[in-house]
Design a protein around this motif. Sequence first.
Motif, short mmCIF file in Angstrom:
data_model
loop_
_atom_site.label_atom_id
_atom_site.label_comp_id
_atom_site.label_asym_id
_atom_site.label_seq_id
_atom_site.Cartn_x
_atom_site.Cartn_y
_atom_site.Cartn_z
N THR A 138 0.88 -1.17 0.02
CA THR A 138 0.08 -0.04 0.10
C THR A 138 1.02 1.29 -0.15
OG1 THR A 138 -0.07 0.21 2.47
CG2 THR A 138 -1.64 -1.28 1.39
N TYR A 139 0.35 2.15 -0.37
CA TYR A 139 0.99 3.66 -0.34
C TYR A 139 -0.08 4.57 0.26
CZ TYR A 139 -0.18 3.72 -5.37
OH TYR A 139 -1.02 3.69 -6.53
N THR A 140 0.15 5.75 0.48
CA THR A 140 -0.58 6.75 1.19
C THR A 140 -0.63 8.01 0.14
OG1 THR A 140 -0.65 6.34 3.31
CG2 THR A 140 -1.18 8.66 3.04
N ARG A 141 -1.75 8.21 -0.45
CA ARG A 141 -1.63 9.64 -1.26
C ARG A 141 -2.67 10.40 -0.89
NH1 ARG A 141 -1.06 6.52 -7.22
NH2 ARG A 141 -3.51 6.17 -6.40
N PHE A 142 -2.20 11.85 -0.55
CA PHE A 142 -2.91 12.97 -0.13
C PHE A 142 -3.96 12.37 0.97
CE2 PHE A 142 -1.71 13.78 -4.55
CZ PHE A 142 -1.22 14.64 -4.36
N GLY A 143 -3.26 11.46 2.14
CA GLY A 143 -4.12 11.03 3.27
C GLY A 143 -4.85 9.84 2.98
N ARG A 144 -4.83 9.14 1.72
CA ARG A 144 -5.68 8.09 1.79
C ARG A 144 -4.65 6.99 1.56
NH1 ARG A 144 -7.96 11.99 -1.61
NH2 ARG A 144 -9.78 12.78 -1.05
N ARG A 145 -4.87 5.73 2.32
CA ARG A 145 -3.94 4.65 2.16
C ARG A 145 -5.02 3.74 1.05
NH1 ARG A 145 -0.58 1.73 6.96
NH2 ARG A 145 0.17 0.06 5.79
N GLU A 146 -4.08 3.24 0.21
CA GLU A 146 -4.63 2.59 -0.75
C GLU A 146 -3.68 1.45 -1.37
OE1 GLU A 146 -4.98 5.62 -3.62
OE2 GLU A 146 -6.64 6.58 -2.88
#
Length: 433
Positions: free
Chosen positions: A255-263
């Motif tokens: 997973t990675y976090t982008r603009f506060g969302r973990r996806e």
Amino acid sequence: MSTGLRERAAAELTRTRQRSVGLTDAVDDDDLVRQHSRLMSPLVWDLAHIGNQEELWLVRDVGGREPVRADIDQLYDAFKHPRGERPQLPLLGPAQAREYVRTVREKVLDLLDSVELAGRPLVEQGFAFGMIIQHEQQHDETMLATHQLRTGDPVLVAEPAPRSRVIVAGEALIPGGPFEMGTSLEPWALDNERPAHAVEVPPFFIDRAPVTNAMYQAFIDAGGYDDPRWWTERGWAHRQEAGLAGPAHWHGDGTYTRFGRREPIVGDEPVVHVNWHEASAYATWAGRRLPTEAEWEKAARLDPATGRSRRYPWGDDDPTPEHANLGQRHLSPAPVGAYPAGASPAGVHQLIGDVWEWTSSPFGGYPGFRAFPYREYSEVFFGDDYRVLRGGSFGTDAAAVRGTFRNWDYPIRRQIFSGFRCARDPRPGELAA
Ligand code: AVJ
Ligand code: FE
């Protein structure tokens, strides 16, 4: 005669301001004045700095008007105070900063109606307005990078990147021979893109797409971060010191976090948030190398039918949403193959947009370079400390990137939206007919 120019400048100023307002209205005042990373300014600094540059160049210099706030120039001079120190300065607060940029903008729109757009290099073809539009867009991208470093609930929204795509694999051969690099014609090109000059570029192969997350994961899985053979000496030292184990914002569990969302990490998206050392280590591991800046630009601009250098991989037309992932329309790179209309004649995709692409080249002036209108835009950064990035990212506005546009950063930096693609020399005998 210059009505079109004035209207275009006004429209671009307004469109750009909407973006700046969106990025700064998205968070509350505490968040605006907070420093989210030592590498970044508080958002409220970027906002007032945008206004201050606009005041210096357009209100005072082009317009010849009285200063709005001469007392704050030094607070917003990027060379007086490094980013890490900016939160300690007596900066304008959120309400004052908003008021300041509004006041400056009113004056600029007023003077744009009447100012002579000829007779001085600074105003020729609206250059100063174009420079200030690009400056604001560049800081908007910087603010977007600050948003990525910010913790807390997500605040930015955008359409998800397109999922439909064509299959793009392998590499393209770019033939040897001279090519015209840089530009003397593009009216809003910045000083470091000038002048146009002939460069002899031997034949080379370049990947038809940027390196993806899945490809980069294979490098990690193969122990690439634990094997000094793939890294330069300085790169290995930095990898050790900084404890690097993968791109920034990756959690090591898919997973990675982008603009506060973990996806979950999307495998066929270009990898982003890698530094120059990581990019070149990957390339060495893959038996390849980063393209030089001249190679990148030749791949992006050469029209094989005419031998002419064009503005973009697809031709001379300004980018549309079909050509490239630009302008924060999406909050991520798009999968490889998502922009077939943006490919070059040789079939190289996504050179513009998605991720900034590291090149092997240090940042320097072209033959005949002249600093304009100020040495601190480019010239003071020339030398071996920086590496050039090309092509813009999903966070770069169309007004602030083109086939000739040059970005640069330190080889250890990865807070920007940086990725890469690989290139290689032909093997002996490979090009024999
Ligand atoms: C061209 C992106 C490296 O942000 O440091 C902004 C642009 N120059 N204000 C930067 C810039 C002055 C610059 N880069
Ligand atoms: Fe700036």
